[in-house]
Write an enzyme that holds these catalytic residues in place. Structure first.
Site, mmCIF file in Angstrom:
data_model
loop_
_atom_site.group_PDB
_atom_site.id
_atom_site.type_symbol
_atom_site.label_atom_id
_atom_site.label_comp_id
_atom_site.label_asym_id
_atom_site.label_seq_id
_atom_site.Cartn_x
_atom_site.Cartn_y
_atom_site.Cartn_z
ATOM 1 N N PRO A 2 30.925 19.492 -13.360
ATOM 2 C CA PRO A 2 31.663 19.197 -12.133
ATOM 3 C C PRO A 2 32.713 18.113 -12.389
ATOM 4 O O PRO A 2 32.391 17.027 -12.849
ATOM 5 C CB PRO A 2 30.583 18.681 -11.175
ATOM 6 C CG PRO A 2 29.273 18.879 -11.879
ATOM 7 C CD PRO A 2 29.562 19.002 -13.331
ATOM 8 N N GLU A 3 33.950 18.456 -12.109
ATOM 9 C CA GLU A 3 35.047 17.500 -12.218
ATOM 10 C C GLU A 3 35.681 17.383 -10.837
ATOM 11 O O GLU A 3 35.115 17.869 -9.869
ATOM 12 C CB GLU A 3 36.055 17.980 -13.276
ATOM 13 C CG GLU A 3 35.389 18.240 -14.624
ATOM 14 C CD GLU A 3 36.350 18.761 -15.685
ATOM 15 O OE1 GLU A 3 37.558 18.564 -15.557
ATOM 16 O OE2 GLU A 3 35.852 19.386 -16.641
ATOM 17 N N LYS A 57 34.911 11.664 -9.823
ATOM 18 C CA LYS A 57 33.815 12.628 -9.774
ATOM 19 C C LYS A 57 32.623 12.091 -8.999
ATOM 20 O O LYS A 57 31.553 12.709 -9.003
ATOM 21 C CB LYS A 57 33.364 12.965 -11.206
ATOM 22 C CG LYS A 57 34.494 13.491 -12.083
ATOM 23 C CD LYS A 57 34.111 13.508 -13.552
ATOM 24 C CE LYS A 57 35.338 13.688 -14.428
ATOM 25 N NZ LYS A 57 35.028 13.456 -15.863
ATOM 26 N N ARG A 110 19.474 17.871 -16.642
ATOM 27 C CA ARG A 110 19.382 16.820 -17.657
ATOM 28 C C ARG A 110 18.965 15.452 -17.160
ATOM 29 O O ARG A 110 18.804 14.529 -17.951
ATOM 30 C CB ARG A 110 20.706 16.722 -18.390
ATOM 31 C CG ARG A 110 20.975 17.938 -19.251
ATOM 32 C CD ARG A 110 22.312 17.817 -19.955
ATOM 33 N NE ARG A 110 22.540 18.948 -20.821
ATOM 34 C CZ ARG A 110 22.853 20.173 -20.400
ATOM 35 N NH1 ARG A 110 22.976 20.423 -19.116
ATOM 36 N NH2 ARG A 110 23.050 21.145 -21.254
ATOM 37 N N ARG A 261 34.542 15.828 -28.154
ATOM 38 C CA ARG A 261 34.565 16.806 -27.066
ATOM 39 C C ARG A 261 35.128 18.136 -27.537
ATOM 40 O O ARG A 261 36.171 18.155 -28.216
ATOM 41 C CB ARG A 261 35.447 16.300 -25.921
ATOM 42 C CG ARG A 261 34.937 15.071 -25.242
ATOM 43 C CD ARG A 261 33.817 15.405 -24.284
ATOM 44 N NE ARG A 261 33.196 14.213 -23.761
ATOM 45 C CZ ARG A 261 32.127 13.636 -24.325
ATOM 46 N NH1 ARG A 261 31.593 14.112 -25.426
ATOM 47 N NH2 ARG A 261 31.599 12.576 -23.770
#
Length: 272
Positions: A2-3, A57, A110, A261
């Site tokens: 989610p950004e 975010k 997580r 990344r």
DNA sequence: AGTATCCTGGAA
DNA sequence: TTCCAGGATACT
């Protein structure tokens, strides 16, 4: 992940669904996900949500009398609005129960995400002041991008992911914005020519706006609060498109690693 | 400035 | 059975 576009979609829907509703109970099973601690967060029981905001975010759900619930979804967090009698959602770790029999569930595979009670406006200010300008507001100007890039020789992608400099850009939209602006993700910030700086400024806006328009990218875990996927995954130009032809020039999209990344780009369109 | 850490499902 | 994804932060 989610950004900004995903969190903004969630924010807009939450505004409709939870504002004006009273929290009558709080359930959780992983204490460390309630910050600073569960006992503090439990102070919200009995209060109403009065607003649904966001910075970058981070969701900022306002409570009556000055409190704010901050929710960060990190990599795999999801929020669902359900009836308390609905079948359980896997990986639910926090649930806000409302007076009308519904509840807001926070699921997170997580356990990186968190729910934080920000008790007063001073603490809220402290948190929001850590973030750079919001790309879709007037605080975000070409000068923000120009200064950010010109002051460093680090990879441009790394620079635009810095939440302290620009709020809300994550891995997906960073790659997309760089593709729009035809900048190689590893280009040192201070080596980006003025013309490209301008295009990056616009590219970030464009990538984020398209994401919002499509209600987010459901390429991993993201779903909206009703459990529905966003539609942006099929409109991605480079993210997770390695091996596919570039929609602009037909060259095969490459995947590399930038600062740890996964990074996707077109080797022909995006030159150093 | 670069790297380890948190964490776990699912892919390899 | 091992490895990877990755936002943010703590280290070195």
């Amino acid at each position: 992940m989610p950004e900004l576009p995903e969190v903004e979609t969630i924010r807009r829907d939450l505004e409709k669904e939870i504002v004006g509703h009273k929290i009558v109970d709080l359930w959780y099973d992983v204490p460390k996900m309630l910050q600073p601690n569960p006992a503090t967060v439990e102070k919200i029981i009995g209060k109403h949500f009065v607003s649904a905001g966001r910075i970058g975010k981070l969701l900022l759900l306002g409570l009556e009398n000055d409190g704010t619930i901050g929710i960060h979804l990190k990599l795999s967090g999801q929020l669902f609005i359900r009836k308390q009698t609905d079948k359980e959602d896997r990986f639910t770790h926090v649930a806000f129960k409302f007076e009308d029999g519904r509840e807001l569930r926070f699921t997170e595979v997580r356990k990186f995400g968190y729910v934080k009670l920000i008790e007063n406006s001073r603490d809220l200010k402290k948190i929001t002041s850590e973030y750079g300008p919001e790309p879709l507001t007037k605080d975000y100007t070409i000068d923000v991008v120009r200064k950010l890039l010109s002051k460093s020789s680090r990879a441009t992608k790394t620079l635009i992911l810095d939440q302290k400099k620009i709020a809300g850009v994550g891995n997906i939209y960073a790659d997309e914005a760089l593709w729009y602006s035809k900048i190689h993700p590893e280009t040192p910030g201070n080596a980006v020519p003025e013309k490209q700086v301008e295009e990056l400024y616009i590219g970030i806006i464009k990538a984020l706006e398209q994401g919002i328009e499509d209600r987010g990218t459901s390429i991993d875990d993201y779903l909206d609060i009703y459990g529905q996927p966003g539609k942006h995954a099929k409109n991605l130009n480079v993210f997770r498109q390695q091996g596919q032809p570039c929609s602009r020039c037909g060259t095969i999209i490459k995947k590399i690693r930038v600062n740890g990344r996964g990074t996707h780009y077109c080797p022909k369109c995006q030159t150093l």
